[in-house]
Design a protein around this motif. Sequence first.
Motif, PDB file in Angstrom:
ATOM      1  N   GLU A  66     -14.624  -3.378   2.297  1.00  0.00           N
ATOM      2  CA  GLU A  66     -13.788  -4.508   2.702  1.00  0.00           C
ATOM      3  C   GLU A  66     -14.079  -4.962   4.132  1.00  0.00           C
ATOM      4  O   GLU A  66     -14.584  -4.211   4.953  1.00  0.00           O
ATOM      5  CB  GLU A  66     -12.313  -4.117   2.579  1.00  0.00           C
ATOM      6  CG  GLU A  66     -11.887  -3.748   1.172  1.00  0.00           C
ATOM      7  CD  GLU A  66     -11.973  -4.888   0.192  1.00  0.00           C
ATOM      8  OE1 GLU A  66     -11.633  -6.031   0.567  1.00  0.00           O
ATOM      9  OE2 GLU A  66     -12.397  -4.646  -0.944  1.00  0.00           O
ATOM     10  N   THR A 134      -7.573  -3.967   6.134  1.00  0.00           N
ATOM     11  CA  THR A 134      -8.589  -4.965   5.792  1.00  0.00           C
ATOM     12  C   THR A 134      -8.000  -6.364   5.663  1.00  0.00           C
ATOM     13  O   THR A 134      -6.791  -6.549   5.560  1.00  0.00           O
ATOM     14  CB  THR A 134      -9.301  -4.591   4.480  1.00  0.00           C
ATOM     15  OG1 THR A 134      -8.365  -4.613   3.400  1.00  0.00           O
ATOM     16  CG2 THR A 134      -9.956  -3.226   4.583  1.00  0.00           C
ATOM     17  N   PRO A 136      -9.015 -10.258   3.546  1.00  0.00           N
ATOM     18  CA  PRO A 136      -9.797 -10.714   2.399  1.00  0.00           C
ATOM     19  C   PRO A 136     -11.172 -11.262   2.790  1.00  0.00           C
ATOM     20  O   PRO A 136     -11.319 -11.913   3.832  1.00  0.00           O
ATOM     21  CB  PRO A 136      -8.949 -11.826   1.791  1.00  0.00           C
ATOM     22  CG  PRO A 136      -7.593 -11.658   2.361  1.00  0.00           C
ATOM     23  CD  PRO A 136      -7.770 -11.003   3.691  1.00  0.00           C
TER      24      PRO A 136
END
Length: 145
Positions: A66, A134, A136
């Motif tokens: 990620e 994280t 996106p």
Amino acid sequence: MTRQKNIVYNVLLNETRDQVLMVKNIGPSYSYYTLPGGTVEAGETLPEAAIREAKEETGYDVAVGELLHVSEAFFPQVDEHCLFFFFQSEIRGGELGTIFPDEIEEISWVTIADAVQFMNLSKEYEQILTTQQTVPYVFNGQITH
């Protein structure tokens, strides 16, 4: 005219998750530490570039996970505007070493606090690297209008 560059970094933590793998680059004036990574080449996705750069600089095969963080900076001395993408990565194989011994002076595990200091990053990066929270990342493929 200012050039824009995309730079990817691999955040590779040790088993106890208290150290990060860093490379010491040989610069024109002095050596400096960075996370394994580098410039995204034409036709590469960000994760593809991170995989290639990790192999070239450390000898390790990595799986890119990620996205941890995005930042940017201006480098007026070379007229560049750089976007930096920090990815969680995991070592999956390979052997420690670099294919660029004239560019990479050393590969070593350092504490996260030292990594933040070596890269001259703000203190908030220590929390970003430690918590591994994280954000996106989505690759949208080719879009035609």
